[in-house]
Design an enzyme around this catalytic site. Structure first.
Site, PDB file in Angstrom:
ATOM      1  N   ASP A 263       0.859  -1.172   0.000  1.00  0.00           N
ATOM      2  CA  ASP A 263       0.000   0.000   0.000  1.00  0.00           C
ATOM      3  C   ASP A 263       0.904   1.235   0.000  1.00  0.00           C
ATOM      4  O   ASP A 263       2.097   1.142   0.293  1.00  0.00           O
ATOM      5  CB  ASP A 263      -0.896  -0.042   1.234  1.00  0.00           C
ATOM      6  CG  ASP A 263      -1.763   1.181   1.381  1.00  0.00           C
ATOM      7  OD1 ASP A 263      -2.413   1.571   0.396  1.00  0.00           O
ATOM      8  OD2 ASP A 263      -1.778   1.757   2.485  1.00  0.00           O
TER       9      ASP A 263
ATOM     10  N   ASP B 121      -0.200   5.060   1.061  1.00  0.00           N
ATOM     11  CA  ASP B 121      -0.428   5.978   2.173  1.00  0.00           C
ATOM     12  C   ASP B 121      -0.422   5.234   3.498  1.00  0.00           C
ATOM     13  O   ASP B 121      -1.214   4.309   3.705  1.00  0.00           O
ATOM     14  CB  ASP B 121      -1.771   6.689   2.006  1.00  0.00           C
ATOM     15  CG  ASP B 121      -1.859   7.462   0.705  1.00  0.00           C
ATOM     16  OD1 ASP B 121      -1.194   8.500   0.601  1.00  0.00           O
ATOM     17  OD2 ASP B 121      -2.590   7.021  -0.206  1.00  0.00           O
TER      18      ASP B 121
ATOM     19  N   ASP C 223      -1.810  -1.049   5.857  1.00  0.00           N
ATOM     20  CA  ASP C 223      -2.105  -0.528   7.191  1.00  0.00           C
ATOM     21  C   ASP C 223      -3.595  -0.451   7.497  1.00  0.00           C
ATOM     22  O   ASP C 223      -3.975   0.113   8.519  1.00  0.00           O
ATOM     23  CB  ASP C 223      -1.492   0.864   7.362  1.00  0.00           C
ATOM     24  CG  ASP C 223      -2.155   1.914   6.481  1.00  0.00           C
ATOM     25  OD1 ASP C 223      -2.402   1.613   5.291  1.00  0.00           O
ATOM     26  OD2 ASP C 223      -2.433   3.020   6.969  1.00  0.00           O
TER      27      ASP C 223
END
Length: 222
Positions: free
Chosen positions: A12, A14, A173
């Site tokens: 991922d 961000d 996250d």
């Protein structure tokens, strides 16, 4: 690295590879200010990140009084325009991230980005930071068409296909990351340092890391 059985590692963007919170919070606050709303701190915005810009802004509007879809449409456009013009002023990779990517690439592992950020924005910020060439593919939230970003498995399947196939793991996250990876049948590693919407232990990941210096040993154990 002798025990690392993966051909592909997806990440991922961000809150995983990059700390984009400063620039994203600035974009949210630009939209909020234009509507006469109170501003939010970076820490308030962080849990709103992960589901795409509109999702992030909708949560920001909800936190400052709510809005209807028509107003959200207008403010979403303002947010995107501001973010595109200021996309990498405060953004930077997390500690040890680039060294870890170098070690993975040196061992022949193919690297990929799968994010819910619009693809053109993902490419822009990676380009500004001179990171684009590290990745075999970059898949954004709009790459697979409307409604096919994470938690859909489609971007993960596309990642594996575009990287030439093989065994893969995904690092992220959010619940979107873990759900997409598991839907595609691959393990997920969750980042405790990311933009968490909930306690990291509740994401259902196969492993948790506190920093990128733990990623390779963690992948070796999976």
């Amino acid at each position: 690295m002798a025990h690392l059985r993966f051909d592909i590692i997806g990440l991922d963007l961000d809150g995983t590879l990059l700390d984009t919170s400063g620039d994203l919070a600035a974009a949210v606050n630009h939209a909020l200010a234009s509507a006469g709303r109170p501003l939010l701190t970076v820490e308030q915005v962080k849990p709103m990140i992960g589901g795409g810009a509109r999702h992030m802004l909708a949560q920001g509007m909800a936190a400052t009084g709510g809005c209807d879809d028509a107003e959200l449409d207008v403010l979403h456009r303002r947010l995107l325009d501001y973010y595109e013009a200021n996309i990498s002023r405060l953004t930077h990779p997390y500690p040890h991230a680039l060294d870890t990517l170098d070690r993975l690439a040196a061992s022949g592992i193919r690297l990929a980005i799968v994010t819910n950020k619009l693809e053109r924005f993902a490419r822009a910020v990676l380009g500004d930071l001179a990171l684009t060439d590290r990745f075999a593919c970059i898949i954004g939230g709009d790459t697979m068409g409307p409604g096919n970003g994470k938690p859909s498995r489609k971007p993960i399947d596309a990642m594996i296909e575009r990287c030439g196939g093989g065994t893969a793991a995904f690092v992220g996250d959010s619940i979107f990351d873990v759900a997409a990876a598991h839907a595609a049948g691959i393990p997920a590693v969750a980042c405790r340092f990311g933009f968490l919407m909930q306690p990291v232990e509740e994401l259902g990941a196969d492993a948790i890391i506190d920093g990128f210096d733990q990623l390779i040993p963690t992948l070796e154990r999976l």
